[in-house]
Design an enzyme around this catalytic site. Structure first.
Site, PDB file in Angstrom:
ATOM      1  CD  GLU A 171      -3.149  -0.891   2.111  1.00  0.00           C
ATOM      2  OE1 GLU A 171      -3.024  -0.034   3.018  1.00  0.00           O
ATOM      3  OE2 GLU A 171      -4.146  -1.636   2.018  1.00  0.00           O
ATOM      4  CD  GLU A 379      -4.112  -5.411   3.755  1.00  0.00           C
ATOM      5  OE1 GLU A 379      -5.029  -4.580   4.028  1.00  0.00           O
ATOM      6  OE2 GLU A 379      -2.911  -5.186   3.956  1.00  0.00           O
TER       7      GLU A 379
END
Length: 480
Positions: A171, A379
């Site tokens: 991320e 995720e």
């Protein structure tokens, strides 16, 4: 609506997984020679996190990893994604290696493999060594490329023989947006030029490390993990379509194009050059990026975001909801480009995240069509206020519904031809949810603690634990 009847079960080799990150679960923040990360320092500054919560103890996975892995094995988990703490390996970021840190991850990987669980190793999940932030500004300096490569090569040489799947940067988009646009992650500044400069250095580091991986881990697979929120237009009005195109370029393609194509989106780069915010691209940078094409793309998917036009004096970037008080997320955007807009077709969580499983299918198709690479859901999960009832149980039907709907979208995307190799629930246990503290619970396993009281850290299987175990056992046959 889905046009695929009947749907097949998931592929035999599908990686049914769950995920975590070192700072959020390990604790042991100064144990066995570990150095400080930027989060060890940042979380101690007043007002930074919910009720001053930090990861000093977290859920003590460092000392309880065997207990946690036993729960994973009981569930039938096929893969566990975890991150390695850079300052646990190099306490000073680039000095002497810490053998005790390497030994911990050796034990964790061996424990997973003993139980038939594939380790998915994330090289960087935000815990930059504090010494590097102080020495040269961390990601704002090109010096970090060499330091990150040295750290990663150490891991490739130590664990490459027993870890097949690797995630390079986690991320980058979300972390650096918070760090350099919203001022809510370390180093907590708001400067768009510094933001794009730091991202460019991170792209160079990512590509450099992938090139090193190719030499050192033959047969291994590596790719970045991207926080992907597919953009929607607020309406079919051309100005909203243009805002959507702007948002898709600046919030998604800027990273995915750099990772997978070795270049930035043309219109977005032209705009940044016009306003003086473009990163400095030196001779040779494009060649470095081009050689860093990944083997797969990891997608961290939680929501879609809808956009509308934004005036030159319009909404700016605003801090997101970190309290769980529903409806408190302000409109946010970049003047002249786009701003967020509520989507009346979707419900949201208490943290104002739109629940949109169809958006996951849309996103998977978009990414595969553009880049042609295998995909991993690295995720996906739902953070909520889970409670233990009087019988000592946690009933989280809302999480089961969320996960089931999103896995259904994955099943249909597979029928669409998307090469999806696995799915990791975020998260296996409850964790420290960064700025949100411990109240925002994602786990399949409840951990008995809160922001200020560590309590006994008892692990309690939630209803979702048993549901996911059955999902894995049946290869998703229980998913509509």
């Amino acid at each position: 609506m889905f046009h695929h009847i009947p749907l097949r079960v998931f592929p035999e080799q599908f990686l049914w997984g769950a995920a975590s990150a070192a700072y959020q679960v390990e604790g042991a923040w100064n144990t066995d020679g570990k150095g400080q990360s930027v989060w060890d320092v940042f979380c101690k500054e007043p007002g930074r996190t919910f009720q001053g919560s930090n990861g000093d103890v977290a859920v003590d996975h460092y000392h309880r990893f065997r207990e946690d892995v036993a729960l994973m094995a009981e569930m039938g988990l096929k893969a566990y994604r975890f991150s390695i703490s850079w300052p646990r390996i190099y306490p000073d970021g680039n000095g002497a290696v810490n053998e005790a840190g390497l030994a911990f991850y050796d034990k964790l990987i061996d424990e997973l493999r003993t139980h038939g669980i594939e380790p998915l190793v994330t090289l960087y999940h935000w815990d930059l060594p504090q010494t590097l932030q102080e020495a040269y500004g961390g990601w704002e300096s090109r010096r970090i490329v060499a330091d990150f490569e040295r750290y990663c090569i150490t891991l490739f040489e130590r664990f490459g023989g027993k870890v097949k799947y690797w995630i390079s940067l986690n991320e980058q988009n979300y972390n650096l947006t918070n760090a350099y646009q919203l001022g809510t992650h370390p180093p907590a500044v708001r400067d768009r030029k510094r933001f794009f400069a730091a991202n460019h250095n991170a792209f160079l580091a990512n590509a450099t490390v992938i090139a090193a991986f190719r030499r050192l881990v033959p047969g291994g697979l590596i790719g970045p993990s991207f926080a992907y929120s597919p953009a929607y237009p607020a309406s079919s009005a051309p100005r909203d379509i243009l805002a959507f195109e702007n948002a898709e370029d600046f919030t998604n393609a800027w990273w995915l194009d750099a990772y997978c194509l070795g270049r930035y989106p043309g219109a977005a780069l032209a705009y940044l050059r016009e306003v003086g915010e473009a990163p400095e691209i030196l001779p040779g940078d494009s060649e470095i990026l081009t050689k860093g094409r990944p083997d797969f793309i990891g997608l961290n998917y939680y929501q879609t975001i809808t956009y509308t036009e934004n005036a030159l004096d319009g909404a700016t970037m605003e801090r997101i909801n970190t309290t769980g008080q529903k409806g408190t997320t302000p409109v946010s955007g970049v003047p002249g480009l786009y701003k967020t807009h509520p989507n009346s077709h979707l419900v949201t969580t208490n943290w104002d995240w739109a629940i949109d499983p169809i958006g996951l299918r849309i996103g998977l198709r978009r990414v595969y069509s553009r880049y042609g690479l295998p995909l991993l859901i690295s995720e996906n999960g739902m953070g909520e206020f889970d409670k233990v009832d009087n019988a000592g149980e946690v009933h989280d039907d809302y999480r089961i519904a969320y996960l089931s709907d999103h896995l259904s979208a994955c099943k249909v995307a597979l029928a669409d031809g998307v090469p999806l190799i696995g799915y990791c629930v975020w998260s296996f246990t409850d964790i420290l949810s960064w700025l949100n503290g411990y109240q925002k619970r994602y786990g399949l396993v409840y951990v008995n603690r809160d922001e200020t009281d560590e309590r006994d850290l008892k692990r309690i299987r939630k209803d979702s634990f048993h549901w996911y175990a059955e999902t894995i056992r049946s290869q998703g046959a229980n998913i509509d």
